[in-house]
Write an enzyme that holds these catalytic residues in place. Structure first.
Site, PDB file in Angstrom:
ATOM      1  N   LYS A  65       0.847  -1.204   0.000  1.00 57.17           N
ATOM      2  CA  LYS A  65       0.000   0.000   0.000  1.00 57.17           C
ATOM      3  C   LYS A  65       0.873   1.242   0.000  1.00 57.17           C
ATOM      4  CE  LYS A  65      -3.789  -2.272   2.361  1.00 57.17           C
ATOM      5  NZ  LYS A  65      -4.267  -2.735   3.656  1.00 57.17           N
ATOM      6  N   GLN A 109      -5.138  -1.639   9.764  1.00 48.95           N
ATOM      7  CA  GLN A 109      -5.055  -2.996   9.207  1.00 48.95           C
ATOM      8  C   GLN A 109      -5.648  -4.000  10.197  1.00 48.95           C
ATOM      9  OE1 GLN A 109      -3.977  -3.714   6.108  1.00 48.95           O
ATOM     10  NE2 GLN A 109      -4.129  -5.921   6.294  1.00 48.95           N
ATOM     11  N   ASP A 132     -11.600   2.579   3.949  1.00 44.43           N
ATOM     12  CA  ASP A 132     -11.856   1.135   3.926  1.00 44.43           C
ATOM     13  C   ASP A 132     -13.346   0.832   3.801  1.00 44.43           C
ATOM     14  OD1 ASP A 132      -9.877  -0.841   4.051  1.00 44.43           O
ATOM     15  OD2 ASP A 132      -9.343  -0.286   6.099  1.00 44.43           O
TER      16      ASP A 132
END
Ligand code: GUN
Length: 307
Positions: A65, A109, A132
């Site tokens: 990422k 995460q 997200d």
């Protein structure tokens, strides 16, 4: 000889979906847009990524990422924290990032190490920076068909279907897996009313560990999506002839012939399913690269909402 003919026929019939190619094109488009913004004097978009603990797969994703973020000209703010970090420290970090004008997107995460309340922490991320699409406000908007951040993996699946002109309207989509990250949001995306050419208008069945007669249901799928997190779970005999098969799984399985000691396999037995499918995603190189591209797309959307 006969088996050769059989093999040729199989290769002839199945088309492999190239997620790397589709995602690379999306990234080229995003880069061009970002360069245009920066050259007009605007600040760079910024994405903050928080990684807690030392799960190797999570570390790999986060590293990727960061690399993609920087290659597009975005700022990448990375927080790699020990598994011993306290919930209060994480809360303070999230609050600081929520108020940081240079940060357009915040990604925590998951899974988090045991002892940390994942739901509580995800919900503290401002829904306006929730690239997200995990925040309850954004999940609710998705279900209502309102504009919002769409979770990156299911969003990536929809973009792949669109890129390969897979008609979803009126089709039976069977999703194997009901996770908050993939199965649930993907079902919401695919049942939504949609314009021609856009994914939606599908009849969706979501299967899970308690589903009875799973094979009977998967055999009805025009589009079969595996997101169950079990290596090679979907076998040839579960796939309808001519189906489109999308494999969301990324599983590490031991492989002593490789230097790193493992290989990546999906939730679908690719070789078997390829004998039945019309279109299929490989692992790696299918859905995986799309997830990161959609994260970048969401971060740019957030940036454009605030500049
Ligand atoms: N873990 C696996 N996939 C994802 C994702 O898309 N977002 C976050 N935050 N964690 C993940």
């Amino acid at each position: 000889m006969l088996s050769n003919i059989g093999e040729l026929k199989m290769i002839d019939m199945v088309q492999i979906i190239d997620g790397k190619k589709v995602s690379d094109q999306l990234l080229v488009d995003l880069k061009e847009k970002i360069e245009g913004l920066i050259s007009s004097g605007k600040r760079r978009p910024g994405l903050a990524v928080i990684l807690v603990g030392n799960d190797p797969a999570s570390a790999t994703y986060v590293g990727r990422k960061k690399k993609v973020c920087e290659s597009l000209g975005m700022k990448s703010f990375d927080y790699v924290l020990s598994a011993a970090v306290t919930e209060d420290e994480l809360i303070a970090l999230i609050e600081r990032l929520n108020n940081d004008q240079d940060v357009d997107g915040i990604l925590l995460q998951v899974p988090l190490p045991k002892g940390l309340n994942e739901r509580k922490l995800l919900d503290l991320i401002s829904h306006e920076k929730d690239v997200d699409g995990f925040h309850p406000v954004n999940v609710g908007k998705l279900l209502l068909g309102l504009p919002t951040f769409k979770s990156c993996t299911p969003f990536g699946v929809c973009e792949l279907l669109k890129a390969y002109k897979v008609e979803t309207s009126g089709k039976h989509v069977v999703i194997v897996g009901r996770s908050n990250i993939v199965g649930k949001p993907l079902s919401a995306m695919l049942i939504q009313k949609s314009e021609p050419g856009e994914p939606g208008n599908a009849t969706v069945t979501v299967c899970h560990s308690r589903t009875k007669n799973l094979k009977e249901i998967t055999l009805q799928a025009d589009i079969l999506i595996a997101a169950i997190g079990q290596p090679l779970f979907v076998k040839e005999d579960m796939v309808k002839e001519g189906a489109v098969v999308i494999d969301v799984g990324v599983n590490r399985v031991d492989d002593s012939t490789r230097e790193r000691g493992y290989k990546l396999v999906g939730d679908v037995d690719f070789e078997g399913a390829s004998k039945k499918a019309r279109l299929i995603t490989p692992v790696p190189g299918g859905v995986g690269p799309m997830t990161i591209a959609m994260l970048m797309k969401n971060t740019l959307k957030s940036y454009l909402d605030r500049v």
